[in-house]
Write a protein that holds these residues in place. Structure first.
Motif, PDB file in Angstrom:
ATOM      1  N   PRO A  68      42.782  16.237 -11.090  1.00 55.80           N
ATOM      2  CA  PRO A  68      43.212  16.797  -9.800  1.00 55.80           C
ATOM      3  C   PRO A  68      43.508  15.726  -8.753  1.00 55.80           C
ATOM      4  O   PRO A  68      44.476  15.844  -7.996  1.00 55.80           O
ATOM      5  N   SER A  69      42.667  14.670  -8.720  1.00 53.26           N
ATOM      6  CA  SER A  69      42.890  13.601  -7.752  1.00 53.26           C
ATOM      7  C   SER A  69      44.178  12.857  -8.049  1.00 53.26           C
ATOM      8  O   SER A  69      44.978  12.555  -7.136  1.00 53.26           O
ATOM      9  N   THR A  70      44.425  12.573  -9.309  1.00 49.82           N
ATOM     10  CA  THR A  70      45.661  11.887  -9.701  1.00 49.82           C
ATOM     11  C   THR A  70      46.882  12.753  -9.414  1.00 49.82           C
ATOM     12  O   THR A  70      47.916  12.261  -8.947  1.00 49.82           O
ATOM     13  N   SER A  73      47.698  12.693  -5.679  1.00 50.17           N
ATOM     14  CA  SER A  73      48.354  11.438  -5.310  1.00 50.17           C
ATOM     15  C   SER A  73      49.784  11.395  -5.827  1.00 50.17           C
ATOM     16  O   SER A  73      50.691  10.896  -5.146  1.00 50.17           O
ATOM     17  N   ALA A  74      49.999  11.919  -7.029  1.00 54.28           N
ATOM     18  CA  ALA A  74      51.352  11.944  -7.597  1.00 54.28           C
ATOM     19  C   ALA A  74      52.274  12.850  -6.780  1.00 54.28           C
ATOM     20  O   ALA A  74      53.459  12.535  -6.578  1.00 54.28           O
ATOM     21  N   VAL A  75      51.731  13.974  -6.289  1.00 63.04           N
ATOM     22  CA  VAL A  75      52.530  14.878  -5.449  1.00 63.04           C
ATOM     23  C   VAL A  75      52.936  14.167  -4.165  1.00 63.04           C
ATOM     24  O   VAL A  75      54.106  14.231  -3.733  1.00 63.04           O
ATOM     25  N   LYS A  76      51.987  13.453  -3.543  1.00 65.29           N
ATOM     26  CA  LYS A  76      52.317  12.727  -2.319  1.00 65.29           C
ATOM     27  C   LYS A  76      53.336  11.621  -2.584  1.00 65.29           C
ATOM     28  O   LYS A  76      54.228  11.377  -1.760  1.00 65.29           O
ATOM     29  N   LEU A  77      53.212  10.972  -3.746  1.00 66.82           N
ATOM     30  CA  LEU A  77      54.187   9.941  -4.100  1.00 66.82           C
ATOM     31  C   LEU A  77      55.574  10.542  -4.252  1.00 66.82           C
ATOM     32  O   LEU A  77      56.568   9.996  -3.742  1.00 66.82           O
ATOM     33  N   ALA A  78      55.660  11.682  -4.933  1.00 67.31           N
ATOM     34  CA  ALA A  78      56.953  12.338  -5.120  1.00 67.31           C
ATOM     35  C   ALA A  78      57.559  12.772  -3.788  1.00 67.31           C
ATOM     36  O   ALA A  78      58.765  12.606  -3.552  1.00 67.31           O
ATOM     37  N   GLN A 219      46.297   4.627  -3.939  1.00 70.40           N
ATOM     38  CA  GLN A 219      45.298   5.525  -4.524  1.00 70.40           C
ATOM     39  C   GLN A 219      45.413   5.605  -6.045  1.00 70.40           C
ATOM     40  O   GLN A 219      44.408   5.686  -6.759  1.00 70.40           O
ATOM     41  N   LEU A 220      46.634   5.552  -6.550  1.00 75.88           N
ATOM     42  CA  LEU A 220      46.830   5.641  -7.994  1.00 75.88           C
ATOM     43  C   LEU A 220      46.431   4.352  -8.715  1.00 75.88           C
ATOM     44  O   LEU A 220      46.065   4.396  -9.912  1.00 75.88           O
TER      45      LEU A 220
END
Length: 222
Positions: A68-70, A73-78, A219-220
């Motif tokens: 969930p944490s990853t 962070s991936a959603v925010k990166l996208a 974060q990633l």
């Protein structure tokens, strides 16, 4: 989390399209009441998104490096990459659209006539519709880290909602208590935004995008 919410909340508060639309709503007949309906619907939708995230997480932040944490962070990166792409596109297309400015201004009278017939329910519907949903989604992905076992998280979430709505609230309060002065100054604000909207969109998109990309990568990889 707090720094992320502050930056995202500021970007939402100054998002040019939302601000311009709200100024137009305030300028029509019965604009103060219609503006209030706009804000209440905006806030209700905003809080509903946050509540949905908190119900999903149970108010407990996921462990670092967990799926969930990853994913958050991936959603925010996208979203950050999308904002950068949008900002670059608007920057490249700004000069090509310069010749259309006159045609937009010529149609403003017809637009105001239509807005004068705007009902309270329609004004309320505009609130959620005109939210910058990319930034709202970035805020939702950030709220995944909220820990509701601490009072500071409640304060941070309340402050985030207030900050994101602060520009609308300030204009609504100003219009309520100083309508004559507000009409003049908000008219000037609308004119300024309309003439600088492309630049403002580029600036907000690029700054927010760079921040989200840098934070999510940190974060990633940490």
């Amino acid at each position: 989390m707090v720094l992320d919410l502050v930056i995202i909340g500021l970007a939402i508060a100054v998002f040019p399209l939302s601000v311009t639309a709200f100024v137009l709503v305030l300028s029509v007949r019965g604009g103060t009441l219609k503006g209030l309906a706009f804000i209440l619907a905006w806030l209700a939708c905003f809080v509903a998104v946050l509540a949905a995230v908190l119900l999903t997480t149970g108010g407990e932040p996921p462990a670092p490096k967990s799926p969930p944490s990853t994913a958050a962070s991936a959603v925010k990166l996208a979203i950050g990459v999308g904002l950068l792409g949008y900002g670059w596109y608007k920057y490249r297309s700004r000069h090509r659209n310069a010749g259309r400015t006159g045609r937009r201004h010529k149609s403003s009278g017809g637009l105001m006539a239509r807005l004068d017939r705007l009902s309270l329910w329609q004004a309320a519907g505009l609130g959620p519709l005109l939210q910058p949903w990319g930034l709202v989604a970035a805020g939702a992905a950030t709220v995944v880290d909220a820990d509701l076992s601490h009072a500071s998280s409640y304060l941070a979430l309340f402050g985030y909602c207030l900050l994101a709505t602060s520009s609308l609230l300030a204009m609504e309060i100003y219009t309520t208590f100083a309508p004559a002065s507000a009409r003049v100054r908000l008219g000037r604000l609308r004119t300024w935004i309309e003439s600088h909207q492309e630049q403002a969109l580029v600036a907000v998109a690029l700054v927010a995008g760079l921040f989200l990309v840098s934070r999510s990568i940190a974060q990633l990889t940490s």
